[in-house]
Design a protein around this motif. Structure first.
Motif, PDB file in Angstrom:
ATOM      1  N   SER A   1       0.804  -0.912  -0.288  1.00 32.73           N
ATOM      2  CA  SER A   1       0.169  -0.203   0.069  1.00 32.73           C
ATOM      3  C   SER A   1       0.856   1.306   0.631  1.00 32.73           C
ATOM      4  O   SER A   1       0.156   2.669  -0.630  1.00 32.73           O
ATOM      5  CB  SER A   1      -1.179  -0.114   1.321  1.00 32.73           C
ATOM      6  OG  SER A   1      -1.620  -1.210   0.766  1.00 32.73           O
ATOM      7  N   GLY A   2       1.869   1.002   0.066  1.00 35.87           N
ATOM      8  CA  GLY A   2       3.247   2.154  -0.451  1.00 35.87           C
ATOM      9  C   GLY A   2       2.865   3.024   1.242  1.00 35.87           C
ATOM     10  O   GLY A   2       3.349   4.386   1.268  1.00 35.87           O
ATOM     11  N   LEU A   3       2.772   2.236   2.364  1.00 35.97           N
ATOM     12  CA  LEU A   3       3.439   3.221   3.976  1.00 35.97           C
ATOM     13  C   LEU A   3       4.361   2.066   4.056  1.00 35.97           C
ATOM     14  O   LEU A   3       4.832   1.416   4.834  1.00 35.97           O
ATOM     15  CB  LEU A   3       1.484   2.666   4.724  1.00 35.97           C
ATOM     16  CG  LEU A   3       0.536   3.208   3.864  1.00 35.97           C
ATOM     17  CD1 LEU A   3      -0.611   1.973   4.890  1.00 35.97           C
ATOM     18  CD2 LEU A   3       0.058   3.992   4.652  1.00 35.97           C
ATOM     19  N   ALA A   4       4.932   3.104   5.469  1.00 30.80           N
ATOM     20  CA  ALA A   4       6.345   2.835   5.496  1.00 30.80           C
ATOM     21  C   ALA A   4       5.458   2.767   7.264  1.00 30.80           C
ATOM     22  O   ALA A   4       5.144   3.080   7.485  1.00 30.80           O
ATOM     23  CB  ALA A   4       7.037   4.078   6.011  1.00 30.80           C
TER      24      ALA A   4
ATOM     25  N   ILE B   1       2.506   4.052   9.283  1.00 30.91           N
ATOM     26  CA  ILE B   1       1.401   3.332  10.065  1.00 30.91           C
ATOM     27  C   ILE B   1       1.164   3.232  11.925  1.00 30.91           C
ATOM     28  O   ILE B   1       0.564   4.121  12.315  1.00 30.91           O
ATOM     29  CB  ILE B   1       1.948   1.998  10.169  1.00 30.91           C
ATOM     30  CG1 ILE B   1       2.020   1.355   8.713  1.00 30.91           C
ATOM     31  CG2 ILE B   1       1.217   0.880  11.002  1.00 30.91           C
ATOM     32  CD1 ILE B   1       0.414   1.718   8.178  1.00 30.91           C
ATOM     33  N   LEU B   2       2.392   3.422  12.762  1.00 30.30           N
ATOM     34  CA  LEU B   2       2.863   4.150  14.319  1.00 30.30           C
ATOM     35  C   LEU B   2       1.880   5.448  14.312  1.00 30.30           C
ATOM     36  O   LEU B   2       1.401   6.026  15.595  1.00 30.30           O
ATOM     37  CB  LEU B   2       4.456   4.165  14.417  1.00 30.30           C
ATOM     38  CG  LEU B   2       5.030   2.074  13.970  1.00 30.30           C
ATOM     39  CD1 LEU B   2       6.022   2.330  14.826  1.00 30.30           C
ATOM     40  CD2 LEU B   2       3.699   1.443  15.149  1.00 30.30           C
ATOM     41  N   GLY B   3       1.831   6.772  13.704  1.00 30.17           N
ATOM     42  CA  GLY B   3       2.231   7.610  13.597  1.00 30.17           C
ATOM     43  C   GLY B   3       0.041   7.435  13.263  1.00 30.17           C
ATOM     44  O   GLY B   3      -0.574   8.817  13.796  1.00 30.17           O
ATOM     45  N   LYS B   4      -0.346   6.961  12.688  1.00 27.59           N
ATOM     46  CA  LYS B   4      -1.648   6.875  12.720  1.00 27.59           C
ATOM     47  C   LYS B   4      -2.978   5.958  13.573  1.00 27.59           C
ATOM     48  O   LYS B   4      -3.897   6.060  13.684  1.00 27.59           O
ATOM     49  CB  LYS B   4      -2.092   6.210  11.190  1.00 27.59           C
ATOM     50  CG  LYS B   4      -1.661   7.038  10.044  1.00 27.59           C
ATOM     51  CD  LYS B   4      -1.850   6.030   8.830  1.00 27.59           C
ATOM     52  CE  LYS B   4      -1.668   6.328   7.362  1.00 27.59           C
ATOM     53  NZ  LYS B   4      -1.694   8.464   7.266  1.00 27.59           N
TER      54      LYS B   4
ATOM     55  N   ALA C   1      -7.849  -4.041  17.983  1.00 23.44           N
ATOM     56  CA  ALA C   1      -7.388  -3.552  19.040  1.00 23.44           C
ATOM     57  C   ALA C   1      -6.246  -3.549  20.031  1.00 23.44           C
ATOM     58  O   ALA C   1      -5.914  -3.054  20.464  1.00 23.44           O
ATOM     59  CB  ALA C   1      -9.262  -2.911  20.080  1.00 23.44           C
ATOM     60  N   GLU C   2      -6.330  -4.841  20.475  1.00 21.63           N
ATOM     61  CA  GLU C   2      -5.636  -4.976  21.008  1.00 21.63           C
ATOM     62  C   GLU C   2      -3.796  -5.256  19.960  1.00 21.63           C
ATOM     63  O   GLU C   2      -2.966  -4.549  20.596  1.00 21.63           O
ATOM     64  CB  GLU C   2      -5.268  -6.594  21.265  1.00 21.63           C
ATOM     65  CG  GLU C   2      -4.371  -7.160  21.940  1.00 21.63           C
ATOM     66  CD  GLU C   2      -4.395  -8.520  22.654  1.00 21.63           C
ATOM     67  OE1 GLU C   2      -4.012  -9.380  23.201  1.00 21.63           O
ATOM     68  OE2 GLU C   2      -5.923  -9.355  22.307  1.00 21.63           O
ATOM     69  N   GLU C   3      -3.537  -5.448  18.771  1.00 18.20           N
ATOM     70  CA  GLU C   3      -2.380  -5.145  18.172  1.00 18.20           C
ATOM     71  C   GLU C   3      -2.077  -3.800  18.197  1.00 18.20           C
ATOM     72  O   GLU C   3      -0.774  -3.183  18.550  1.00 18.20           O
ATOM     73  CB  GLU C   3      -2.593  -5.372  16.850  1.00 18.20           C
ATOM     74  CG  GLU C   3      -2.792  -6.953  17.268  1.00 18.20           C
ATOM     75  CD  GLU C   3      -2.486  -7.422  15.504  1.00 18.20           C
ATOM     76  OE1 GLU C   3      -2.567  -8.801  15.525  1.00 18.20           O
ATOM     77  OE2 GLU C   3      -3.237  -6.792  14.993  1.00 18.20           O
ATOM     78  N   ALA C   4      -2.859  -2.910  18.214  1.00 14.31           N
ATOM     79  CA  ALA C   4      -2.909  -1.160  17.264  1.00 14.31           C
ATOM     80  C   ALA C   4      -2.306  -0.443  19.582  1.00 14.31           C
ATOM     81  O   ALA C   4      -1.764   0.269  19.833  1.00 14.31           O
ATOM     82  CB  ALA C   4      -4.328  -0.702  17.264  1.00 14.31           C
ATOM     83  N   ARG C   5      -2.659  -1.457  20.133  1.00 10.38           N
ATOM     84  CA  ARG C   5      -2.479  -0.775  21.247  1.00 10.38           C
ATOM     85  C   ARG C   5      -0.884  -1.447  22.003  1.00 10.38           C
ATOM     86  O   ARG C   5      -0.283  -0.775  22.836  1.00 10.38           O
ATOM     87  CB  ARG C   5      -3.417  -1.336  22.469  1.00 10.38           C
ATOM     88  CG  ARG C   5      -4.933  -1.299  22.396  1.00 10.38           C
ATOM     89  CD  ARG C   5      -5.089  -0.971  24.010  1.00 10.38           C
ATOM     90  NE  ARG C   5      -5.788  -3.148  24.183  1.00 10.38           N
ATOM     91  CZ  ARG C   5      -6.948  -3.035  23.644  1.00 10.38           C
ATOM     92  NH1 ARG C   5      -7.908  -2.201  22.945  1.00 10.38           N
ATOM     93  NH2 ARG C   5      -7.470  -5.050  23.816  1.00 10.38           N
TER      94      ARG C   5
END
Length: 315
Positions: free
Chosen positions: A32-35, A39-42, A54-58
């Motif tokens: 998707s062309g994302l570094a 990703i972490l900033g989103k 949600a658990e992975e994001a946390r």
């Protein structure tokens, strides 16, 4: 880019998500062309759209500072092309290195580890001396008989070499011989395993597949027929034995070490060795190179080992 590499190391081996899951995510985000830093900033707001629970994001909260490391990501130009065809479970997302990573742009000629019998040593030395030079990158496993002979040949022959390390780089001390070559920018140590990973014989079959996949070809001088390489990496077997009906399709017999160079010059997987040519020409219908043509091409590439020049001149 150093920060991106450090972030990859953290997500892959930091324990927040399983390594295979981390590789799956990195592959999806790259498509998707994302570094990873983007990703972490989103997170956590856009977790669902990024394929995260949600658990992975946390859990994806990197530490305030990450140590710099020498590692090559699978989206960098020096990453060996052959590794891209491995299944995701085997394909290294990072290759940890010590030395000059640019040498990986040369075709890798892999000499897999195996005990070398006394009667085989001359053939192995000859093959190694032939591929040592600017256009090729001979490779062996650190600590193997093949690596020992390769390092000896490097003392009298120009060129660079690659040693695969089957542990974290911090788990195996470089020898004095290796340190000298590293200082001369002629040697690269490479491992798919992160720092702190000890040597483990159980992992050798997996690591062997990675080493084979990285190579243009694998060269065996063993008395017994070598196993076929993984698809896409031919095995050259230097032997006087005759082909048998059970010969694996990817195993090619050559009678002496000099034929290794001729095979490479004629094989499409080693086309970086060839001079500029007509883009409309079909490589499948080109006739094999004569010894004179082979010598002419090699002369344009620089130094030619005396033993190869003598053999080609005698043909």
């Amino acid at each position: 880019m150093e920060q991106e590499t450090a972030l990859w190391n953290w997500i892959l081996f930091g324990g927040n998500v399983p390594t295979l899951r981390a590789k799956t995510l990195l592959q999806q985000w790259h498509a998707s062309g994302l570094a990873l830093r983007d990703i972490l900033g989103k997170l956590p707001a856009e977790a669902a759209s990024l394929g995260l629970t949600a658990e992975e994001a946390r859990s994806l909260q990197p530490p305030a500072s990450l140590s710099a490391l020498s590692a090559l990501r699978w989206d960098e130009p020096e990453y060996p092309t052959g590794l891209q065809r491995l299944p995701l479970k085997l394909k290294p997302a990072l290759l940890f290195y010590q030395g000059e990573k640019q040498v990986l742009l040369h075709p890798i000629i892999y000499f897999p580890p195996a005990p070398i019998q006394e009667e085989e040593e001359e053939t192995v030395r000859e093959a190694l001396s032939l591929v040592l030079g600017e256009a090729l990158l001979p490779a062996a496993v650190q600590g193997s008989d093949q690596a020992a002979l390769l390092l000896e040949e490097m003392e009298i022959t120009e060129g660079e070499a690659l040693l695969f390390v089957r542990s974290g780089l911090d788990q195996r001390e470089a020898t004095t011989q290796e340190l000298v070559l590293l200082e001369q920018h002629r040697l690269l140590l490479l491992s798919p395993l992160p720092a702190g990973t000890p040597l483990n014989p159980k992992w050798e079959p997996m690591l062997s597949q990675v080493e084979e996949a990285a190579a243009t070809c694998s060269v065996s001088t063993a008395a017994a027929m070598p196993p076929a390489a993984i698809p896409g990496t031919p095995t050259l077997w230097i032997t006087a034995a005759l082909p048998s009906p059970s010969m694996p399709a990817d195993v090619h017999i050559i009678q002496d070490a000099m034929e290794l160079i001729t095979w490479l010059l004629n094989h499409e997987s080693s086309r970086p060795l060839m001079p500029e040519e007509d883009p409309e020409a079909d490589p499948e219908v080109l006739p094999p190179l004569s010894p004179e043509e082979t010598l002419h091409i090699l002369e344009h590439g620089g130094h030619i080992p005396d033993i190869l020049r003598k053999k080609l001149s005698q043909k």
